[in-house]
Design an enzyme around this catalytic site. Structure first.
Site, PDB file in Angstrom:
ATOM      1  N   HIS A 147       0.816  -1.196   0.043  1.00 49.36           N
ATOM      2  CA  HIS A 147       0.166  -0.142  -0.010  1.00 49.36           C
ATOM      3  C   HIS A 147       0.836   1.439  -0.058  1.00 49.36           C
ATOM      4  O   HIS A 147       0.383   2.476  -0.195  1.00 49.36           O
ATOM      5  CB  HIS A 147      -0.812  -0.072   1.156  1.00 49.36           C
ATOM      6  CG  HIS A 147      -0.182   0.336   2.409  1.00 49.36           C
ATOM      7  ND1 HIS A 147      -0.066  -0.885   3.304  1.00 49.36           N
ATOM      8  CD2 HIS A 147      -0.077   1.268   3.294  1.00 49.36           C
ATOM      9  CE1 HIS A 147       0.430  -0.124   4.765  1.00 49.36           C
ATOM     10  NE2 HIS A 147       0.548   0.889   4.296  1.00 49.36           N
ATOM     11  N   ASP A 197       0.277  -7.354   0.981  1.00 52.09           N
ATOM     12  CA  ASP A 197       0.627  -6.215   1.464  1.00 52.09           C
ATOM     13  C   ASP A 197       2.273  -6.098   1.491  1.00 52.09           C
ATOM     14  O   ASP A 197       2.759  -5.444   2.648  1.00 52.09           O
ATOM     15  CB  ASP A 197      -0.009  -5.551   2.730  1.00 52.09           C
ATOM     16  CG  ASP A 197      -0.034  -4.090   2.811  1.00 52.09           C
ATOM     17  OD1 ASP A 197       0.399  -3.363   1.915  1.00 52.09           O
ATOM     18  OD2 ASP A 197      -0.228  -3.699   3.937  1.00 52.09           O
ATOM     19  N   SER A 234       4.429   2.571   8.102  1.00 53.34           N
ATOM     20  CA  SER A 234       4.090   1.188   7.142  1.00 53.34           C
ATOM     21  C   SER A 234       5.441   1.102   6.511  1.00 53.34           C
ATOM     22  O   SER A 234       6.117   2.093   5.669  1.00 53.34           O
ATOM     23  CB  SER A 234       3.215   1.667   6.385  1.00 53.34           C
ATOM     24  OG  SER A 234       1.794   1.740   7.009  1.00 53.34           O
TER      25      SER A 234
END
Length: 469
Positions: free
Chosen positions: A111, A141, A217
């Site tokens: 992402h 992911d 992230s």
């Protein structure tokens, strides 16, 4: 020159105790012997590990459709739908990444960079590199990057994440909110967390209370020896800020991603189980005569599943894969993904109270019978529509029910898409005539008059779409 940890580190704990030693399992508790030991903290660990964590700046171009002023009007919306042409929209993404090799292999989240057209990676010492995605998978992911013209970079070693234990000290390193590289500390709060994210059900995470925020992230979750435990990927929060419940993708899955990327794979390949299952709860355990509440009950098997070839049946309970416990479909998918294609896994099976270990071949979903996709041409009423015969590979790709048969839409194309046809729709009939093979679709469409009807099956529900030609 490789920069990795070469000596044990010392850390202060809450009550003045500290852990030392090359492995957490060999740690012993001691009393600090000097003021310097008391004030040491995590500084040596951060100094060694932080240079391998990078900031990532990505630009993603998305095609958005202009919103019609009549979008909410049930009458005019159909007339003005065609004028809402897609328009490019630039979206900037900020995240983190971890260097895993001296020549610039970097892991981050899908992402963050998975759909990016322009990626810049900035190291801890402010060096800047262009990068490209060499392997990415939205369901997991994860994305693997290759930095351009990079060498002799500091990197982190991957730890066996199955050896991680609840209560271990850990550090999260990343770039939260774009403020710059930040380090936060905590412990491992839980293992084998599933169902915390979206995607296609492959979520399987390590939980930590080390503060993780937007921008973290793709950053590193490391242990007290500086080894990578996992990749920080998401938080559980109503406000968008850290509540002390963060999740990281285990290092063992990252290792398999790196292996496939270095072998030249363009798509992440995971073994196909060809089964559906459900966690064993107390009621199921009692009905099955199980002494313990664990495992995953097999509720459906595809005839071409490798588990069928190995002798598994509906009603069997899978309790472990390669000696590691399995309690849900997500855990099963994770264990098979980590094992990779081409070999065999030892599956522990429970049937009628008897336990057995069975070898199962790990392979991708077979393309049998051939999917034989067909793209409709300009002579048909729906040019660009792509249909194919349903087989195990198509079922796996589109996440269709294992019992699905017939013909499925791979790509609706521009015309059918505007009319409501979606990828994954199963074509039951055209103008009341049944569809059994891909070539039936263009033939029946060409026989249409002024009106045409598609009978579809979408997520178990019948849908009828009518078109005026």
């Amino acid at each position: 020159m490789r920069r990795i940890l070469t000596r044990p580190l010392t850390f202060v704990l809450l009550a003045g105790l500290f852990v030392t030693g090359p492995q957490i399992g060999q740690a012993e508790t001691q009393i600090p012997q000097s003021q310097s030991e008391i004030s040491l903290g995590f500084a040596p660990l951060v100094k060694e590990a932080a240079p391998a964590v990078v900031n990532i700046y990505a630009r993603i171009i998305r095609q958005d459709r202009n919103r019609s002023p009549f979008a909410n009007d049930p009458f005019f919306d159909d007339f003005f739908r065609q004028f809402a042409q897609p328009q490019p929209r630039v979206q900037n993404s900020l995240g983190s990444g971890v260097i895993l090799s001296a020549d610039g292999i970097v892991v981050s989240n899908y992402h963050v960079v998975g759909e990016a057209s322009d990626i810049r990676v900035v190291t801890n010492d402010r060096r800047e590199y262009a990068a490209e995605v060499i392997l990415a998978d939205e369901a997991s992911d994860l994305a693997i990057l290759q930095l351009h013209n990079a060498d002799d970079l500091p990197f982190l070693e991957l730890r066996n994440s199955d050896a991680v234990e609840v209560g271990e000290l850990t550090l999260a390193i990343g770039n939260p909110f774009g403020v710059g590289q930040t380090v936060s500390s905590g412990i491992i709060s839980g293992l084998a967390r599933t169902g915390t994210g979206g995607g296609q059900g492959f979520g399987y995470y390590i939980q930590t209370d080390a503060p993780i925020n937007p921008g973290n992230s793709g950053g590193a979750l490391i242990d007290v020896n500086g080894d990578l435990i996992g990749i920080n990927t998401r938080i559980l929060s109503r406000s968008g800020g850290s509540n002390g419940i963060g999740f990281a993708i285990p290092a063992n899955l990252v290792r398999e991603f790196v292996r496939q990327a270095q072998d030249g794979a363009t798509e992440f390949q995971r073994p196909w189980a060809g089964m559906t299952g459900q966690p064993v709860d107390a009621d199921l355990a009692e009905a099955l005569g199980m002494a313990r509440v664990d495992g995953m009950l097999i509720s459906e098997l595809h005839p071409q599943s490798p588990f069928v070839a190995a002798g598994f049946e509906v009603g069997d309970v899978v309790t472990a894969v390669d000696g590691e416990p399995v309690n849900s479909p997500s855990e099963m998918a994770f264990r098979l993904s980590v094992a990779g294609l081409g070999g065999q896994s030892e599956i522990t099976r429970l049937r009628q109270g008897a336990s057995a270990t069975v070898q199962v071949a790990l392979s991708e979903a077979p393309d049998e019978p051939a999917s034989a996709p067909i793209q409709l041409n300009e002579q048909t009423p729906m040019p660009g529509l792509v249909v194919a015969q349903i087989n195990p590979r198509v079922i796996n790709r589109l996440q269709l029910p294992l019992s699905a048969t017939g013909v499925v839409v791979l790509d609706p194309g521009p015309y059918a898409g505007r009319g409501g046809v979606q990828s994954g729709d199963i074509v039951m009939g055209v103008n009341g005539q049944p569809v059994a093979a891909p070539q039936d679709v263009p033939r029946l469409l060409l026989e249409s008059g002024r009106w045409m009807q598609l009978d579809l099956l979408r997520q178990g529900k019948r849908v009828a779409l009518r078109f005026r030609l």
